[in-house]
Motif scaffolding. Structure first.
Motif, PDB file in Angstrom:
ATOM      1  N   ALA A 133       0.853  -1.189   0.000  1.00 52.63           N
ATOM      2  CA  ALA A 133       0.000   0.000   0.000  1.00 52.63           C
ATOM      3  C   ALA A 133       0.885   1.233   0.000  1.00 52.63           C
ATOM      4  O   ALA A 133       2.040   1.191   0.443  1.00 52.63           O
ATOM      5  N   ALA A 134       0.337   2.339  -0.513  1.00 51.57           N
ATOM      6  CA  ALA A 134       1.031   3.616  -0.437  1.00 51.57           C
ATOM      7  C   ALA A 134       0.785   4.238   0.932  1.00 51.57           C
ATOM      8  O   ALA A 134      -0.175   3.892   1.620  1.00 51.57           O
ATOM      9  N   MET A 135       1.663   5.141   1.330  1.00 51.42           N
ATOM     10  CA  MET A 135       1.509   5.839   2.608  1.00 51.42           C
ATOM     11  C   MET A 135       1.260   7.317   2.329  1.00 51.42           C
ATOM     12  O   MET A 135       1.985   7.946   1.549  1.00 51.42           O
ATOM     13  N   ALA A 136       0.226   7.853   2.958  1.00 49.91           N
ATOM     14  CA  ALA A 136      -0.064   9.285   2.901  1.00 49.91           C
ATOM     15  C   ALA A 136      -0.059   9.785   4.347  1.00 49.91           C
ATOM     16  O   ALA A 136      -1.007   9.541   5.090  1.00 49.91           O
ATOM     17  N   THR A 137       1.016  10.453   4.736  1.00 49.11           N
ATOM     18  CA  THR A 137       1.216  10.803   6.142  1.00 49.11           C
ATOM     19  C   THR A 137       1.005  12.290   6.379  1.00 49.11           C
ATOM     20  O   THR A 137       1.702  13.123   5.765  1.00 49.11           O
ATOM     21  N   PRO A 138       0.069  12.659   7.250  1.00 53.57           N
ATOM     22  CA  PRO A 138      -0.123  14.083   7.565  1.00 53.57           C
ATOM     23  C   PRO A 138       1.117  14.659   8.257  1.00 53.57           C
ATOM     24  O   PRO A 138       1.615  14.081   9.230  1.00 53.57           O
ATOM     25  N   ILE A 139       1.613  15.776   7.751  1.00 53.71           N
ATOM     26  CA  ILE A 139       2.759  16.464   8.341  1.00 53.71           C
ATOM     27  C   ILE A 139       2.264  17.560   9.286  1.00 53.71           C
ATOM     28  O   ILE A 139       2.813  17.786  10.352  1.00 53.71           O
ATOM     29  N   ASP A 140       1.218  18.244   8.857  1.00 48.31           N
ATOM     30  CA  ASP A 140       0.547  19.237   9.696  1.00 48.31           C
ATOM     31  C   ASP A 140      -0.917  19.240   9.291  1.00 48.31           C
ATOM     32  O   ASP A 140      -1.389  18.302   8.639  1.00 48.31           O
ATOM     33  N   LYS A 141      -1.644  20.270   9.664  1.00 52.38           N
ATOM     34  CA  LYS A 141      -3.095  20.290   9.402  1.00 52.38           C
ATOM     35  C   LYS A 141      -3.410  20.292   7.910  1.00 52.38           C
ATOM     36  O   LYS A 141      -4.495  19.895   7.495  1.00 52.38           O
ATOM     37  N   TYR A 142      -2.460  20.761   7.081  1.00 51.05           N
ATOM     38  CA  TYR A 142      -2.769  20.936   5.663  1.00 51.05           C
ATOM     39  C   TYR A 142      -1.917  20.092   4.722  1.00 51.05           C
ATOM     40  O   TYR A 142      -2.338  19.794   3.612  1.00 51.05           O
ATOM     41  N   ARG A 143      -0.714  19.721   5.139  1.00 47.14           N
ATOM     42  CA  ARG A 143       0.196  19.032   4.225  1.00 47.14           C
ATOM     43  C   ARG A 143       0.264  17.542   4.503  1.00 47.14           C
ATOM     44  O   ARG A 143       0.181  17.088   5.645  1.00 47.14           O
ATOM     45  N   ILE A 144       0.425  16.786   3.413  1.00 44.77           N
ATOM     46  CA  ILE A 144       0.608  15.329   3.467  1.00 44.77           C
ATOM     47  C   ILE A 144       1.883  14.996   2.710  1.00 44.77           C
ATOM     48  O   ILE A 144       2.184  15.613   1.683  1.00 44.77           O
ATOM     49  N   THR A 145       2.648  14.052   3.210  1.00 46.38           N
ATOM     50  CA  THR A 145       3.791  13.550   2.454  1.00 46.38           C
ATOM     51  C   THR A 145       3.501  12.120   2.019  1.00 46.38           C
ATOM     52  O   THR A 145       2.870  11.351   2.745  1.00 46.38           O
TER      53      THR A 145
END
Length: 535
Positions: A280-292
């Motif tokens: 699976a791919a990972m979509a990790t929240p960095i802050d309230k607005y950004r995802i890495t």
């Protein structure tokens, strides 16, 4: 395979049905008046050229570099609904994105667009809680009519079993949803091919050096062929400026006093060798607005992206040391250190998002397509993304149909009457194509399963044309590099059928050699030899 062996006769003769040569194409461009000249062969230009040619217009498209040679081949490789847009309440936008995503995956390019499961980890002290993200992924999947399953929350243990590289310290839960991904360079080449099959005339590595005017109206362009310096021109009733980061440069050719219309945001990515399975791919929240993102892509691991204002020369954009460190640091929120070792890095790249001009930071700027008409009647279009690129092409065509006087509308089929969901060339089930490639072989000749899979998911049914090249010349079935799936027939095919002129056209965009770190000096030299043997 010994990569140092010489292959003086590899792909010496052009293959049947080859594209016209550059001199012939320049003649076609110079000796006719086109209804529409599209300048720029990225996401926007290729889509408009494709739709305009389908509508019956006489279309020409040129690009100063390679097709999708800049930002359009430097994306995150995603065809997605845009989960983060739900945060801003853009429900309609997400639903529209989902529609386009599913049309691409099911009807237009199932051989190029692949389903991908996403894990969104929830860590203690993170910007979002499990309940909020669980509700978010459920709503996201509902907006796609649950076509990719129901968004849900799973346990850390289940997620770690699928992705052993997942960092489990302080991991509370993992939200799951579905999207798609693709190879943007291959998508671009197939769209160019679709435009040509619909009647467009195209030429890459052809730089606009000036615009042509008739009574104050832009009626064409002066061009220089970057491969040999030949200068020529194209006449057109309408010129579309789809040059991405260079859109204002061309607008100033039309009107030296034109004010800037866009600003640029740089997005950088890294490619690493994979040490462990990634189901699976990972979509990790960095802050309230950004995802890495950490994405399994082309048997590698794709990390990114950044989002920062860029004011330099678009031609100089690259992933800096600061970008690389930022991406690795952000990936480390959810990926184990052993999978982020710098020794695993094979490639780093950066592209420029074209955003509307205005106040505020680039990270909060609207991601929208802007169409403007200049003093000399040239249309300029900026913005856009792969997920909705067909929709953008239709939107621009609707604009062309409504121009004063309806000059183009008189000569074309309205966009609303075009065949819906026209597939890209090679449309086929990639699993069926891979199976056929493995079983339809000459006695005693066997194609490597990894090569068969790679062909099927990058060319679809056009893979059989490449297989025929190997049948005619078995040396073309050798791998270009022993650590990658590509074969020499793909270089010949890129040269004769996909407008590849330079080594980078082949290594970076027609194949995955560069992103895998396999474009060694030897490999590049041999590719150059094959390109020189063009008929």
């Amino acid at each position: 395979m010994n990569t140092s062996q010489s292959v003086p006769t590899l792909g010496t003769h052009p293959t049947a049905g080859s594209n016209p040569g550059r001199a012939e194409t320049r003649g076609l461009l110079a000796n006719a008046t086109y209804d529409l000249l599209v300048i720029g062969g990225g996401i926007l230009g290729t889509s408009v050229a494709w739709h305009a040619a389908q509508s019956g217009l006489r279309v020409a498209m040129v690009d100063a570099g390679d097709f999708a040679g800049a930002t359009s081949s430097a994306s995150s490789k995603l065809v997605h609904g845009g989960l983060r847009y739900l945060q801003t309440g853009a429900v309609k936008l997400v639903a529209e994105n989902h529609h386009e995503r599913r049309v691409l995956a099911k009807d237009v390019a199932p051989h190029l667009v692949n389903p991908l499961t996403f894990y969104l980890p929830v860590y203690k002290g993170g910007p979002h809680g499990a309940t909020k993200l669980g509700a978010g992924v459920f709503a996201y999947s509902a907006l796609s009519a649950f076509g990719d399953g129901v968004g849900r929350v799973i346990s850390p243990a289940k997620a770690a079993a699928d992705n052993p590289a997942l960092r489990t310290d302080n991991l509370k839960a993992v939200a799951v949803y579905g999207d798609h991904q693709m190879n943007d360079s291959r998508m671009a080449v197939m769209t160019v091919r679709a435009a040509v099959e619909s009647g467009a005339v195209v030429l890459n590595h052809a730089e606009v050096t000036g615009l042509r005017f008739t009574r104050g109206r832009v009626t064409g362009a002066e061009l220089k062929d970057r491969t040999d310096g030949t200068e020529f021109g194209v006449n057109a009733r309408l010129v579309l400026n789809a040059t991405g980061p260079w859109v204002d440069h061309l607008r100033r050719m039309e009107d030296s006093g034109s004010a800037p219309s866009i600003r640029l945001s740089k997005g950088a990515h890294l490619v690493l060798k994979r040490k462990s399975p990634w189901r699976a791919a990972m979509a990790t929240p960095i802050d309230k607005y950004r995802i890495t993102f950490a994405l399994p892509w082309e048997d590698q691991l794709l990390l990114g992206t950044t989002d920062e204002e860029y004011t330099g020369d678009p031609a100089d954009v690259r992933a800096t040391e600061a970008d690389i460190q930022q991406i690795l640091d952000e990936a480390a929120f959810s990926v184990r250190d052993t999978d982020l070792n710098r020794d695993l890095m094979t490639y780093a790249f950066a592209g420029l998002r074209v955003l509307p001009g205005g106040p505020g930071g680039v990270e909060s700027a609207k991601r929208e397509t802007v169409v403007t008409e200049g003093k000399g009647g040239m249309l300029s279009v900026a913005g856009g993304k792969w997920t909705t690129y067909r929709h953008i092409g239709r939107t621009v065509m609707n604009k062309l149909e409504k121009l004063p006087g309806g000059a183009l509308a008189e000569d074309s089929v309205p966009v609303k009457e075009l065949v819906r969901r026209t597939p890209l060339p090679g449309i086929a089930n990639p699993n069926a194509v891979a199976h056929r490639l493995l079983v339809d072989r000459e006695p005693g000749v066997r194609m490597d399963p990894l090569t068969a899979r790679q062909l099927a998911t990058h060319y679809g049914s056009l893979s059989f044309d490449i297989a025929r090249l190997v049948n005619e010349d078995p040396s073309l079935g050798e791998r270009i590099h022993p650590d990658g799936p590509e074969i020499w027939a793909q270089v010949v095919y890129a040269r004769d059928h996909e407008w590849a002129e330079t080594v980078d056209d082949v290594a970076r965009r027609r194949t995955t050699l560069t992103i895998r770190g396999l474009d060694t000096d030897e490999v590049r030299g041999r590719i150059e030899d094959v390109l020189k043997q063009r008929g």
